[in-house]
Design a protein around this motif. Structure first.
Motif, PDB file in Angstrom:
ATOM      1  N   VAL A 192      24.463   7.275  18.953  1.00  0.00           N
ATOM      2  CA  VAL A 192      23.564   8.397  18.932  1.00  0.00           C
ATOM      3  C   VAL A 192      22.337   8.263  20.083  1.00  0.00           C
ATOM      4  N   ARG A 193      22.073   9.259  21.139  1.00  0.00           N
ATOM      5  CA  ARG A 193      20.775   8.909  21.750  1.00  0.00           C
ATOM      6  C   ARG A 193      20.097   9.835  21.282  1.00  0.00           C
ATOM      7  N   THR A 194      18.611   9.981  21.761  1.00  0.00           N
ATOM      8  CA  THR A 194      17.767  10.933  21.488  1.00  0.00           C
ATOM      9  C   THR A 194      16.967  10.845  22.114  1.00  0.00           C
ATOM     10  N   GLY A 195      15.881  11.892  22.596  1.00  0.00           N
ATOM     11  CA  GLY A 195      15.438  11.759  24.127  1.00  0.00           C
ATOM     12  C   GLY A 195      14.521  13.235  24.098  1.00  0.00           C
ATOM     13  N   LEU A 196      14.198  13.090  25.600  1.00  0.00           N
ATOM     14  CA  LEU A 196      13.258  13.940  26.183  1.00  0.00           C
ATOM     15  C   LEU A 196      14.089  14.461  27.638  1.00  0.00           C
ATOM     16  N   PHE A 197      14.145  15.546  27.949  1.00  0.00           N
ATOM     17  CA  PHE A 197      14.426  15.517  29.998  1.00  0.00           C
ATOM     18  C   PHE A 197      12.606  16.253  30.261  1.00  0.00           C
ATOM     19  N   PHE A 198      13.377  16.077  31.571  1.00  0.00           N
ATOM     20  CA  PHE A 198      11.966  17.151  32.891  1.00  0.00           C
ATOM     21  C   PHE A 198      12.963  17.561  33.549  1.00  0.00           C
ATOM     22  N   ALA A 199      13.097  18.681  33.783  1.00  0.00           N
ATOM     23  CA  ALA A 199      13.761  19.775  34.166  1.00  0.00           C
ATOM     24  C   ALA A 199      13.445  20.695  35.559  1.00  0.00           C
TER      25      ALA A 199
END
Length: 200
Positions: A192-199
Protein backbone atom coordinates in the motif's frame (compact mmCIF):
# COMPACT_ATOMS: atom_id res chain seq x y z
CA UNK A 1 -45.68 31.56 -44.95
CA UNK A 2 -44.81 28.09 -46.24
CA UNK A 3 -41.29 29.30 -46.95
CA UNK A 4 -40.90 30.48 -43.34
CA UNK A 5 -42.25 27.21 -41.98
CA UNK A 6 -39.89 25.23 -44.21
CA UNK A 7 -36.96 27.33 -43.02
CA UNK A 8 -37.93 26.77 -39.37
CA UNK A 9 -38.24 23.00 -39.90
CA UNK A 10 -34.82 22.95 -41.61
CA UNK A 11 -33.25 24.96 -38.78
CA UNK A 12 -34.72 22.70 -36.06
CA UNK A 13 -33.64 19.56 -37.94
CA UNK A 14 -30.09 20.88 -38.41
CA UNK A 15 -29.84 21.80 -34.73
CA UNK A 16 -31.10 18.38 -33.61
CA UNK A 17 -28.63 16.63 -35.92
CA UNK A 18 -25.75 18.74 -34.57
CA UNK A 19 -26.71 17.93 -30.97
CA UNK A 20 -26.95 14.23 -31.79
CA UNK A 21 -23.50 14.31 -33.42
CA UNK A 22 -22.01 15.99 -30.38
CA UNK A 23 -23.55 13.33 -28.11
CA UNK A 24 -21.98 10.53 -30.17
CA UNK A 25 -18.56 12.19 -30.16
CA UNK A 26 -16.25 10.36 -27.69
CA UNK A 27 -15.19 12.25 -24.58
CA UNK A 28 -11.41 12.47 -24.51
CA UNK A 29 -9.85 12.34 -21.05
CA UNK A 30 -7.52 15.24 -20.27
CA UNK A 31 -3.79 14.69 -20.46
CA UNK A 32 -2.30 13.75 -17.09
CA UNK A 33 1.34 14.50 -16.34
CA UNK A 34 2.34 13.87 -12.73
CA UNK A 35 5.44 13.49 -10.63
CA UNK A 36 4.36 11.17 -7.81
CA UNK A 37 6.29 10.81 -4.54
CA UNK A 38 5.39 7.91 -2.24
CA UNK A 39 7.04 8.48 1.14
CA UNK A 40 4.67 6.45 3.32
CA UNK A 41 4.24 2.80 2.29
CA UNK A 42 3.45 -0.52 3.91
CA UNK A 43 4.72 -3.70 2.23
CA UNK A 44 4.22 -7.30 3.29
CA UNK A 45 5.72 -10.39 1.69
CA UNK A 46 6.13 -14.05 2.67
CA UNK A 47 9.37 -16.04 2.58
CA UNK A 48 10.61 -19.42 3.80
CA UNK A 49 13.54 -19.87 6.16
CA UNK A 50 16.08 -22.70 6.15
CA UNK A 51 13.63 -24.91 8.08
CA UNK A 52 10.86 -24.27 5.51
CA UNK A 53 8.89 -22.13 7.97
CA UNK A 54 6.92 -19.18 6.55
CA UNK A 55 8.16 -15.75 7.61
CA UNK A 56 6.63 -12.30 7.20
CA UNK A 57 8.91 -9.59 5.87
CA UNK A 58 7.91 -5.92 6.06
CA UNK A 59 10.40 -3.96 3.94
CA UNK A 60 10.82 -0.21 4.25
CA UNK A 61 9.82 1.22 0.89
CA UNK A 62 10.18 4.56 -0.89
CA UNK A 63 9.27 5.21 -4.53
CA UNK A 64 8.95 7.91 -7.19
CA UNK A 65 6.86 7.79 -10.38
CA UNK A 66 6.17 9.71 -13.57
CA UNK A 67 2.55 9.32 -14.70
CA UNK A 68 1.09 10.07 -18.12
CA UNK A 69 -2.51 9.34 -19.14
CA UNK A 70 -2.38 5.59 -19.74
CA UNK A 71 1.01 4.58 -18.35
CA UNK A 72 3.53 5.37 -15.63
CA UNK A 73 7.13 4.54 -14.70
CA UNK A 74 7.95 3.95 -11.03
CA UNK A 75 11.36 3.62 -9.35
CA UNK A 76 11.31 1.75 -6.05
CA UNK A 77 13.91 1.28 -3.32
CA UNK A 78 13.22 -1.13 -0.48
CA UNK A 79 15.15 -2.86 2.27
CA UNK A 80 14.68 -5.06 5.31
CA UNK A 81 16.85 -6.60 8.04
CA UNK A 82 16.53 -9.99 9.67
CA UNK A 83 18.37 -11.30 12.73
CA UNK A 84 18.45 -14.80 14.19
CA UNK A 85 20.52 -16.73 16.72
CA UNK A 86 21.55 -16.10 20.30
CA UNK A 87 24.23 -14.31 22.29
CA UNK A 88 26.87 -16.83 21.20
CA UNK A 89 26.02 -17.18 17.52
CA UNK A 90 24.08 -14.47 15.69
CA UNK A 91 23.28 -14.11 11.98
CA UNK A 92 22.13 -10.78 10.50
CA UNK A 93 20.72 -10.48 6.99
CA UNK A 94 20.59 -7.09 5.26
CA UNK A 95 18.50 -7.16 2.04
CA UNK A 96 18.20 -4.20 -0.40
CA UNK A 97 16.35 -3.84 -3.73
CA UNK A 98 16.13 -1.29 -6.54
CA UNK A 99 13.41 -1.98 -9.13
CA UNK A 100 12.07 -0.02 -12.11
CA UNK A 101 8.37 -0.72 -12.79
CA UNK A 102 6.41 0.00 -15.96
CA UNK A 103 2.67 0.32 -15.23
CA UNK A 104 -0.16 0.30 -17.78
CA UNK A 105 -3.38 1.88 -16.51
CA UNK A 106 -5.84 -0.37 -18.32
CA UNK A 107 -9.02 1.16 -16.86
CA UNK A 108 -9.41 4.79 -15.86
CA UNK A 109 -12.37 6.63 -14.38
CA UNK A 110 -12.89 10.27 -13.53
CA UNK A 111 -11.90 13.36 -15.46
CA UNK A 112 -12.01 15.57 -12.40
CA UNK A 113 -11.94 14.59 -8.69
CA UNK A 114 -11.37 11.91 -7.62
CA UNK A 115 -9.61 9.86 -10.33
CA UNK A 116 -9.31 6.07 -10.25
CA UNK A 117 -7.38 3.54 -12.30
CA UNK A 118 -6.63 -0.19 -12.43
CA UNK A 119 -3.20 -1.15 -13.71
CA UNK A 120 -0.93 -4.04 -14.56
CA UNK A 121 2.83 -3.77 -14.08
CA UNK A 122 6.13 -5.42 -14.86
CA UNK A 123 9.44 -4.65 -13.17
CA UNK A 124 13.14 -5.36 -13.44
CA UNK A 125 15.99 -4.47 -11.12
CA UNK A 126 18.71 -5.69 -8.78
CA UNK A 127 19.03 -6.82 -5.19
CA UNK A 128 21.95 -7.31 -2.80
CA UNK A 129 22.31 -9.16 0.48
CA UNK A 130 24.89 -8.93 3.22
CA UNK A 131 25.14 -11.75 5.75
CA UNK A 132 26.96 -10.92 8.98
CA UNK A 133 27.85 -13.85 11.24
CA UNK A 134 28.94 -13.12 14.80
CA UNK A 135 30.50 -15.95 16.81
CA UNK A 136 31.62 -14.87 20.26
CA UNK A 137 33.89 -11.91 19.45
CA UNK A 138 34.51 -12.86 15.81
CA UNK A 139 32.50 -11.07 13.13
CA UNK A 140 32.38 -12.01 9.43
CA UNK A 141 30.41 -10.16 6.69
CA UNK A 142 29.75 -11.67 3.26
CA UNK A 143 28.01 -9.94 0.35
CA UNK A 144 26.23 -11.51 -2.61
CA UNK A 145 26.91 -8.54 -4.87
CA UNK A 146 24.20 -7.24 -7.22
CA UNK A 147 21.84 -9.89 -8.60
CA UNK A 148 19.00 -9.54 -11.09
CA UNK A 149 15.36 -9.67 -10.05
CA UNK A 150 12.00 -8.99 -11.64
CA UNK A 151 8.30 -9.07 -10.94
CA UNK A 152 4.69 -8.72 -12.03
CA UNK A 153 1.89 -6.83 -10.29
CA UNK A 154 -1.75 -5.77 -10.55
CA UNK A 155 -3.23 -2.92 -8.58
CA UNK A 156 -5.43 0.14 -8.33
CA UNK A 157 -4.93 3.77 -7.37
CA UNK A 158 -7.02 6.79 -6.43
CA UNK A 159 -5.96 10.43 -6.59
CA UNK A 160 -7.45 13.74 -5.52
CA UNK A 161 -6.23 17.06 -6.91
CA UNK A 162 -6.40 19.94 -4.41
CA UNK A 163 -5.13 22.59 -6.83
CA UNK A 164 -4.23 22.68 -10.51
CA UNK A 165 -0.72 21.42 -9.77
CA UNK A 166 -0.91 19.55 -6.44
CA UNK A 167 -2.74 16.54 -5.01
CA UNK A 168 -2.66 13.31 -2.99
CA UNK A 169 -2.60 9.72 -4.20
CA UNK A 170 -2.96 6.23 -2.70
CA UNK A 171 -2.49 2.85 -4.35
CA UNK A 172 -2.59 -0.85 -3.57
CA UNK A 173 -1.02 -3.69 -5.53
CA UNK A 174 -0.50 -7.41 -5.19
CA UNK A 175 2.65 -8.76 -6.77
CA UNK A 176 5.02 -11.64 -7.41
CA UNK A 177 8.78 -11.05 -7.15
CA UNK A 178 11.39 -13.34 -8.69
CA UNK A 179 15.10 -13.60 -7.94
CA UNK A 180 17.87 -16.18 -8.03
CA UNK A 181 17.90 -16.82 -4.27
CA UNK A 182 14.25 -16.10 -3.47
CA UNK A 183 12.39 -18.80 -1.56
CA UNK A 184 9.71 -19.35 -2.68
CA UNK A 185 10.36 -18.17 -6.21
CA UNK A 186 8.23 -16.22 -7.01
CA UNK A 187 7.69 -14.55 -3.64
CA UNK A 188 4.17 -13.17 -3.22
CA UNK A 189 3.19 -10.05 -1.35
CA UNK A 190 1.36 -6.75 -1.44
CA UNK A 191 2.05 -3.07 -0.91
CA UNK A 192 0.00 0.00 0.00
CA UNK A 193 1.49 3.34 -1.05
CA UNK A 194 0.43 6.85 -0.07
CA UNK A 195 1.96 10.06 -1.27
CA UNK A 196 1.70 13.39 -3.07
CA UNK A 197 1.86 14.39 -6.71
CA UNK A 198 2.67 17.48 -8.72
CA UNK A 199 0.75 17.86 -12.00
CA UNK A 200 1.24 19.92 -15.16
Amino acid sequence: MRLILAALVLLVSTNAFAQQSRMKRPVVAPQINQLQIYLLSFELRYEKDAAENWLEQKPQNISFAYRATAWSILFEYSKFNESSGNSTLNIERDHKEMVLWGRWHLWRHGQKNPRFSIFGAGGIGTYTEEITTTLASDRLTESTGAKMMGGFAVGADASYQFTKSFGAIASFEGRALMGQDFDPNPTFGGIVRTGLFFAW
